[in-house]
Design an enzyme around this catalytic site. Structure first.
Site, short mmCIF file in Angstrom:
data_model
loop_
_atom_site.label_atom_id
_atom_site.label_comp_id
_atom_site.label_asym_id
_atom_site.label_seq_id
_atom_site.Cartn_x
_atom_site.Cartn_y
_atom_site.Cartn_z
N LYS A 59 31.39 14.04 -18.62
CA LYS A 59 32.37 13.93 -17.44
C LYS A 59 33.16 14.83 -17.21
O LYS A 59 34.28 14.39 -17.02
CB LYS A 59 33.10 12.39 -17.48
N SER A 60 32.95 16.24 -17.27
CA SER A 60 33.94 17.35 -17.28
C SER A 60 33.30 18.27 -16.37
O SER A 60 33.85 19.28 -16.11
CB SER A 60 34.12 18.06 -18.62
N GLY A 61 32.30 17.86 -15.65
CA GLY A 61 31.67 18.92 -14.90
C GLY A 61 30.37 19.67 -15.41
O GLY A 61 30.27 20.65 -14.94
N THR A 62 29.83 19.06 -16.13
CA THR A 62 28.61 19.55 -16.67
C THR A 62 27.49 19.90 -15.70
O THR A 62 27.09 21.00 -15.82
CB THR A 62 28.05 18.56 -17.78
N TRP A 96 27.69 20.62 -12.78
CA TRP A 96 28.09 21.71 -12.02
C TRP A 96 28.01 22.88 -12.50
O TRP A 96 27.53 23.99 -12.07
CB TRP A 96 29.85 21.53 -11.36
N HIS A 145 26.29 18.26 -25.25
CA HIS A 145 27.64 17.74 -25.59
C HIS A 145 27.86 17.81 -27.14
O HIS A 145 29.14 17.39 -27.42
CB HIS A 145 27.65 15.92 -25.11
N TYR A 194 37.64 22.43 -15.71
CA TYR A 194 37.28 21.91 -14.39
C TYR A 194 38.09 22.32 -13.21
O TYR A 194 37.63 22.74 -12.05
CB TYR A 194 36.93 20.41 -14.31
N LYS A 216 32.73 11.70 -6.88
CA LYS A 216 33.90 12.26 -6.00
C LYS A 216 34.15 13.69 -6.03
O LYS A 216 34.71 14.33 -4.94
CB LYS A 216 34.96 11.22 -6.34
N GLY A 217 33.87 14.33 -7.31
CA GLY A 217 34.13 15.56 -7.50
C GLY A 217 35.51 16.22 -6.96
O GLY A 217 35.56 17.32 -6.62
#
Ligand code: A3P
Length: 303
Positions: A42-45, A47, A110, A198, A266-267
């Site tokens: 949940k850190s922008g993987t 993306w 991860h 991020y 949400k981003g």
């Protein structure tokens, strides 16, 4: 079908990935040309996977904008997680597939740095790592894990989940050890690990896309820059674009059957302010200070 963690090599390994993490560590043979996208969950993987994939393949697909693989495949399919590759029953056929994959190969993981296979650490393959300020990371994780039942334990209230997070209990956590493992390596070997945040990627995507490309050994030429290659990558990988693609809106991913739309809630940076009470803010700020301040790793809070 409960979701448990094992404390394995000092991190909380989800029971469903335990075998895979072990197999991956024992069996994976890295090549010097490999790229690894590593992250805390949940850190922008997703993306960073999309960005890395687009950079590495930018020449191949520059003239194929309408047929870019990212338009028809989810980034997790294009850049598979080691934890999924090594999680099946037939590891040996997977290993064969891996050795036949076209180079350069790109993988995601991860797994914390100290638990990576020796061949990743010792080969010349490169690792791009992304993490996120713990405030937004926690909120993103809480929303996500409460959505992907029945894989998760049971629904946790915000307070219960926060307590666990503050104690480092989340898959692949503690978050501070995860970040610090890659942080320290990025300082010791800056040509091996590129450490990204991020919020920084969000703030100046152009700058960071260029630095990822340079780090991976595929910098953009002046001509490419002038032809808008970077802007195209940024647009293609943007939250708005990715979220609206049919391939990311419907269907599921992986064994757990996670609905792909859950990867794009949400981003934004700074959404945590809508969830945190003053006492939560105080508590997590203290933990961040206590765990990270000596290392030099810090997060500028956007509140
Ligand atoms: P939110 O939950 O705050 O919306 P991961 O990929 O590691 O699971 O991280 C998920 C987070 O990254 C989610 O944050 C998600 O919305 C955000 N994200 C996904 N794609 C993104 C993109 N293209 N640009 C920016 N953020 C993105």
């Amino acid at each position: 079908d409960t979701y448990q963690f094992y404390l394995f090599e000092n991190f909380w390994c989800p029971s469903i990935h335990f075998q895979a993490v072990n197999n991956f560590k024992k069996e994976f043979q890295a090549k010097d040309t490999d790229f690894v996208v590593a992250s805390f969950p949940k850190s922008g993987t997703i993306w960073l996977k999309a960005i890395t994939f687009s950079i590495v393949n930018s020449q191949q697909f520059s003239s194929l904008e309408d047929h870019h693989p990212l338009l028809s495949s989810n980034p997790h399919e294009l850049v598979p997680f080691f934890e999924f590759i090594f999680g099946g029953d037939d590891i040996h056929s997977q290993i064969l597939c891996l050795s036949n994959m076209a180079e350069p190969r790109i993988f995601g993981t991860h797994t914390p740095f100290p638990s990576l296979p020796v061949s990743i650490k010792e080969s010349n393959c490169k690792i791009v790592y992304i993490c996120r300020n713990p405030f937004d990371n926690f909120v993103s994780a809480w929303n996500y894990f409460n959505k992907i039942k029945p894989t998760t334990v049971s629904e946790l209230t915000l307070d219960e989940a926060f307590e666990l997070y503050c104690n480092g209990i989340m898959e692949y956590g503690p978050w501070w050890s995860h970040m610090l493992g890659y942080w320290e390596e990025s300082i010791a070997r800056p040509d091996k690990v590129l450490f990204l945040k991020y919020d920084h990627l969000k703030e100046d995507t152009n700058f960071h896309v260029k630095s990822v490309a340079k780090f991976l050994g595929c910098p953009f030429t002046e001509e490419e820059e002038n032809n808008g290659v970077i802007e195209n990558i940024i647009k293609l990988c943007s939250f708005e674009k990715m979220k609206d693609l049919e391939v990311n809106r419907s269907g599921t991913y992986g064994k757990g059957g996670i609905e792909k739309k859950n990867f794009f809630p949400k981003g934004e940076s700074g959404d945590w302010v809508n969830y945190f009470s003053p006492s939560m803010t105080e508590k997590l700020s203290k933990i961040v200070e206590e765990k990270l301040s000596e290392s030099g790793l810090s997060f500028k809070m956007c509140s």
